[in-house]
Structures are given as C-alpha cells and as structure tokens.
Motif scaffolding. Structure first.
Motif, PDB file in Angstrom:
ATOM      1  N   THR A  71       0.663  -1.145   0.103  1.00 44.69           N
ATOM      2  CA  THR A  71       0.139  -0.113   0.116  1.00 44.69           C
ATOM      3  C   THR A  71       0.967   1.336  -0.097  1.00 44.69           C
ATOM      4  O   THR A  71       2.048   1.211   0.589  1.00 44.69           O
ATOM      5  CB  THR A  71      -0.928   0.029   0.907  1.00 44.69           C
ATOM      6  OG1 THR A  71      -1.952   1.116   1.057  1.00 44.69           O
ATOM      7  CG2 THR A  71      -0.044   0.149   2.589  1.00 44.69           C
ATOM      8  N   ASN A  73       0.971   5.529   0.723  1.00 41.00           N
ATOM      9  CA  ASN A  73       0.431   6.688   1.211  1.00 41.00           C
ATOM     10  C   ASN A  73      -0.283   7.684   0.021  1.00 41.00           C
ATOM     11  O   ASN A  73       0.394   7.943  -0.615  1.00 41.00           O
ATOM     12  CB  ASN A  73       1.180   7.447   1.888  1.00 41.00           C
ATOM     13  CG  ASN A  73       0.371   8.429   2.887  1.00 41.00           C
ATOM     14  OD1 ASN A  73      -0.306   9.171   2.532  1.00 41.00           O
ATOM     15  ND2 ASN A  73       0.935   8.448   4.108  1.00 41.00           N
ATOM     16  N   PRO A  74      -1.631   7.967  -0.120  1.00 39.14           N
ATOM     17  CA  PRO A  74      -2.298   8.532  -1.096  1.00 39.14           C
ATOM     18  C   PRO A  74      -1.688  10.209  -1.024  1.00 39.14           C
ATOM     19  O   PRO A  74      -2.076  10.758  -1.896  1.00 39.14           O
ATOM     20  CB  PRO A  74      -3.738   8.601  -0.789  1.00 39.14           C
ATOM     21  CG  PRO A  74      -3.959   8.089   0.679  1.00 39.14           C
ATOM     22  CD  PRO A  74      -2.717   7.339   1.055  1.00 39.14           C
ATOM     23  N   PHE A  75      -1.255  10.497   0.242  1.00 34.99           N
ATOM     24  CA  PHE A  75      -0.881  12.103   0.280  1.00 34.99           C
ATOM     25  C   PHE A  75       0.847  12.245   0.225  1.00 34.99           C
ATOM     26  O   PHE A  75       1.178  13.294   0.206  1.00 34.99           O
ATOM     27  CB  PHE A  75      -1.160  12.489   1.746  1.00 34.99           C
ATOM     28  CG  PHE A  75      -2.571  12.498   1.833  1.00 34.99           C
ATOM     29  CD1 PHE A  75      -3.671  13.456   1.167  1.00 34.99           C
ATOM     30  CD2 PHE A  75      -3.689  11.497   2.345  1.00 34.99           C
ATOM     31  CE1 PHE A  75      -4.873  13.334   1.166  1.00 34.99           C
ATOM     32  CE2 PHE A  75      -4.442  11.212   2.668  1.00 34.99           C
ATOM     33  CZ  PHE A  75      -5.524  12.409   1.973  1.00 34.99           C
ATOM     34  N   ASP A  76       1.376  10.851   0.396  1.00 35.15           N
ATOM     35  CA  ASP A  76       2.966  10.963   0.340  1.00 35.15           C
ATOM     36  C   ASP A  76       3.567   9.944  -0.566  1.00 35.15           C
ATOM     37  O   ASP A  76       3.620   8.852   0.417  1.00 35.15           O
ATOM     38  CB  ASP A  76       3.434  11.251   1.805  1.00 35.15           C
ATOM     39  CG  ASP A  76       5.142  11.235   1.776  1.00 35.15           C
ATOM     40  OD1 ASP A  76       5.642  11.432   0.679  1.00 35.15           O
ATOM     41  OD2 ASP A  76       5.375  11.503   3.053  1.00 35.15           O
ATOM     42  N   LEU A 114      -4.396   1.607   3.630  1.00 34.70           N
ATOM     43  CA  LEU A 114      -4.429   2.876   4.412  1.00 34.70           C
ATOM     44  C   LEU A 114      -5.593   3.638   4.476  1.00 34.70           C
ATOM     45  O   LEU A 114      -6.408   3.739   3.335  1.00 34.70           O
ATOM     46  CB  LEU A 114      -3.195   3.876   3.781  1.00 34.70           C
ATOM     47  CG  LEU A 114      -1.896   3.514   4.207  1.00 34.70           C
ATOM     48  CD1 LEU A 114      -0.634   4.137   3.389  1.00 34.70           C
ATOM     49  CD2 LEU A 114      -1.522   4.046   5.750  1.00 34.70           C
ATOM     50  N   PRO A 116      -7.770   6.344   3.315  1.00 37.01           N
ATOM     51  CA  PRO A 116      -7.773   7.281   2.114  1.00 37.01           C
ATOM     52  C   PRO A 116      -7.887   8.879   2.647  1.00 37.01           C
ATOM     53  O   PRO A 116      -7.648   9.618   1.967  1.00 37.01           O
ATOM     54  CB  PRO A 116      -8.802   6.810   1.293  1.00 37.01           C
ATOM     55  CG  PRO A 116      -9.685   6.050   1.954  1.00 37.01           C
ATOM     56  CD  PRO A 116      -9.168   5.797   3.160  1.00 37.01           C
ATOM     57  N   THR A 118      -6.749  10.356   5.537  1.00 33.98           N
ATOM     58  CA  THR A 118      -5.482  11.048   6.010  1.00 33.98           C
ATOM     59  C   THR A 118      -4.336  10.416   5.486  1.00 33.98           C
ATOM     60  O   THR A 118      -3.428  11.222   6.003  1.00 33.98           O
ATOM     61  CB  THR A 118      -5.736  11.079   7.429  1.00 33.98           C
ATOM     62  OG1 THR A 118      -5.622   9.653   8.225  1.00 33.98           O
ATOM     63  CG2 THR A 118      -6.993  11.720   7.928  1.00 33.98           C
ATOM     64  N   GLY A 119      -4.336   9.068   5.160  1.00 31.85           N
ATOM     65  CA  GLY A 119      -3.181   8.475   5.336  1.00 31.85           C
ATOM     66  C   GLY A 119      -2.370   7.971   6.545  1.00 31.85           C
ATOM     67  O   GLY A 119      -1.010   7.402   6.225  1.00 31.85           O
ATOM     68  N   LYS A 120      -2.961   8.080   7.723  1.00 32.35           N
ATOM     69  CA  LYS A 120      -2.260   7.879   8.728  1.00 32.35           C
ATOM     70  C   LYS A 120      -2.740   6.724   9.543  1.00 32.35           C
ATOM     71  O   LYS A 120      -1.922   6.346  10.343  1.00 32.35           O
ATOM     72  CB  LYS A 120      -2.301   9.188  10.018  1.00 32.35           C
ATOM     73  CG  LYS A 120      -1.792  10.495   9.096  1.00 32.35           C
ATOM     74  CD  LYS A 120      -2.086  11.812  10.024  1.00 32.35           C
ATOM     75  CE  LYS A 120      -1.140  12.965   9.562  1.00 32.35           C
ATOM     76  NZ  LYS A 120      -1.396  14.045  10.433  1.00 32.35           N
ATOM     77  N   SER A 345       0.011   9.930  -5.984  1.00 25.22           N
ATOM     78  CA  SER A 345       0.270  11.376  -6.093  1.00 25.22           C
ATOM     79  C   SER A 345       1.426  11.619  -7.265  1.00 25.22           C
ATOM     80  O   SER A 345       1.700  12.775  -7.428  1.00 25.22           O
ATOM     81  CB  SER A 345       0.706  11.954  -4.829  1.00 25.22           C
ATOM     82  OG  SER A 345       1.905  11.329  -4.567  1.00 25.22           O
TER      83      SER A 345
END
Length: 356
Positions: A71, A73-76, A114, A116, A118-120, A345
């Motif tokens: 997986t 991270n959709p933000f990083d 993860l 989606p 926050t990606g946290k 991203s």
C-alpha cells in the motif's frame, strides 16, 4: 622554560582528575544498515524501467524478503508499506531509498490498506500464532489494536480494501469463502457474502462507492450495486470473452481508478476488461500465453486510463493505448512478481514486489 613545564603539568593533572580524556572521541558509526533480497523494485519513468530498492536500516527481521501485499500513502508517495510472508511489514519514508521494519511481526501479512482520508491509519491482515486477524495502527506501528479475529487457526484474511469515499468502511475477504464489512473503522463487522470458494479480492468502482466486485480462487466473479447488501454472480459474462476462462481465470481484479464502470480481470485467461460494470467483457491482446504464464499483477495509471501495466513471472508489460501495444521489461530476478501499484500522487512512479 621551567614555568612552561609547570603550567603544562598543571593542565595535564587538571584534565586527568577531571575525568576528561585526551583521546579523540569516537565517530558515530551511523545507523545500522543491511541489504535484503532483490524483492522490492521501483520505477520512476512510468514502468518502462525498474531499479531494485533493497537497502535497509535498523534491525533486520529477515533479509529473505517475500512480498505479499503493498500500500502507498495517497498523500505522500515517498511513504509505502510492503507486507511480507515472514518478518512483518517494511516501510519507506524516502521513496524506497531505504526500508525499515516497523513494530509488527506476524507469520504472513496478506493485506495492507491505508485510510484514504488522512493516510495515517494503517490496517493489516495477518496470521498471528496460526490465526487470521486484522490489526490497526494510528501511530505508524508503535501501537497496534486487534480489530478482527478468526475463531481459530485456519481461516485467513486474504485482502483488505478501505472505501475511497468513506474511510470508516472496510471490506475484507477470507479463505473460508466470505466477504466481511465494517462501517465503523473496524469496531464491528458483518458477513455480507458467502461464496463457494476462498475470496481473493474486492475492487471498488472509481466513482460509485456502492459498486463493488469480488473474485474467488475458483474463478467466480461477483458484483454488488448496493455496497454489499446483495451480490450477483457474473462469471458467465466474463467467460464469454475468452475460451480459456477456467478455475484460475481471474486471480487479479482491479477497478480503473479514474473511469466509472471500468473493471479489469486477469489471470490464466489473460487480461479482460469491462466498460459497463461487468455486463460485457473483451479480451485485450497480451503478448504471452496466459495459460503458461498467468497475469499476476496489474496496475492502471490513476491519471491516464490508457496506461496499464501487467506482470507475469519476471517481466512487466506496459501499454499506453489501452492494451493494443506493449513495451516489455525483463527483471534480473529468480522470484515472481506478486504485487504492483502506481504512486497515486505521482503516476510516473510505481512500486513492485516479488515473492518466491
């Protein structure tokens, strides 16, 4: 001269009795590093070329890395996780330049997902002391909470999907033929479908969160238009597209991340695509014989639906025209590709994992 000697002697005695040393301090050796098997690769040119990324830092749970899940991270896009057959979970925070084992150990990590939103929040389905379970962490693995367990050893949680539209909704598939669902981020679960064989994968439509698909180890293909309240079998629809659709015809199931109603099915039957939510299918003209070398992984560019990459054994095949023509790449590796994903991203980047 005598005075100079006295001064130097006094300084020496002062240093001696103060506990200080005249020996130069030792240099910091830096972080512990290790090299693991060539199991993780990355492309920075959209999948035309690949480089192995097998440098590790910290304690090595294992150096024989066999990948089961992935997986990103959709933000990083520099932050990605690989779930392993043994050794737990590996993470990178620098785009694959180095990997570390996070605080999680299990026999097998079949599924990773993860949040989606926050990606946290990271979810992991794993085998712990012989029993299939799902775990959740909100602090990058410092602490884990068990949120689902099978009744005893045997049943496995094969895959995990967190809804793109609602981070509280989680789907999981099991080796005892079930699809289960949570609508409260894993606090409680409901059995929403029982198939006739272990369920390999769930895929969710790009725009309609209620449209989901599942595929079983026997090639059974199912569709739900109401977020799992009801399922209908559509195996016959896919079978019409090829004469070779058999028990393992659809081991790979992926919904196009940007085109509504488009879904891909791949395996020993080749590579099939539907543009109408699984009603009608067509076979794409891939280069190899899928019955000899089945498609094992498939990725679709999240910003360009005409760009797709499939993989079989130790090679990838990239198309930029929707599957009509292909660019090939051969890996120098004796293992087989298990999973592959675009960086959401930055679609010029992809991660890929091998297993024995």
């Amino acid at each position: 001269m005598k005075r100079i000697k006295i001064v130097v002697g006094a300084i020496f005695l002062a240093v001696l009795f103060s506990g200080c040393s005249l020996t130069p301090p030792k240099k910091d050796p830096g972080p512990i590093t290790f090299t693991f098997s060539p199991s993780i690769w990355k492309s920075t040119d959209g999948g035309e070329n690949w480089e192995v990324e097998n440098s590790g830092e910290g304690k090595a749970n294992t150096t024989k890395v066999n990948v089961l899940s992935l997986t990103i991270n959709p933000f990083d896009g520099n932050n990605a996780y690989f779930g392993l057959r043994g050794g737990g979970i590996m993470e990178t925070t620098n785009g694959g330049k180095s990997w570390k084992f996070i605080n999680f150990q299990s026999e097998k990590v079949y599924g990773l997902a993860l949040d989606p939103a926050t990606g946290k929040t990271l979810y992991a389905s794993a085998v712990w002391k012989g029993t299939g379970k799902i775990f959740k962490t909100t602090d990058d693995g410092v602490n884990w909470k068990e949120i689902y367990t099978a009744p005893a050893g045997g049943p496995l949680i094969v895959s995990l999907v967190v809804s793109k539209k609602n981070a509280n909704v989680i789907y999981a598939t099991t080796s005892d033929n079930a699809v289960i669902k949570s609508v409260d981020a894993g606090i409680s679960w409901k059995n929403i479908h029982n198939a006739q064989a272990p369920v390999l994968k769930i895929a969710q439509d790009a725009s309609n969160e209620n449209l989901i698909y599942s595929v079983t180890t026997s090639g059974g293909l199912f569709r739900s238009r109401d977020a799992g309240e009801n399922f209908e079998e559509i195996t016959a629809n896919a079978s019409k597209a090829t004469n070779s659709y058999g028990s393992s015809g659809g081991a790979v199931l992926e919904a196009d991340p940007s085109v509504a109603d488009r879904v891909y099915l791949a395996g020993s039957a080749g590579l099939l695509v539907s543009d109408d939510a699984g009603e009608n299918w067509r076979a794409l003209p891939i280069l190899n014989n899928p019955q000899t070398f089945p498609v094992k992984a498939l990725a679709i560019n999240p910003q360009n639906p005409k760009e797709i990459i499939s993989s079989a054994v130790q090679a990838t095949y990239k198309s930029v025209d929707g599957g009509e023509n292909w660019i090939t790449f051969q890996f120098d590796n004796k293992m087989s590709v298990r999973t592959m994903k675009y960086n959401p991203s930055n679609p010029s980047e992809l991660y890929l994992g091998f297993t024995n």
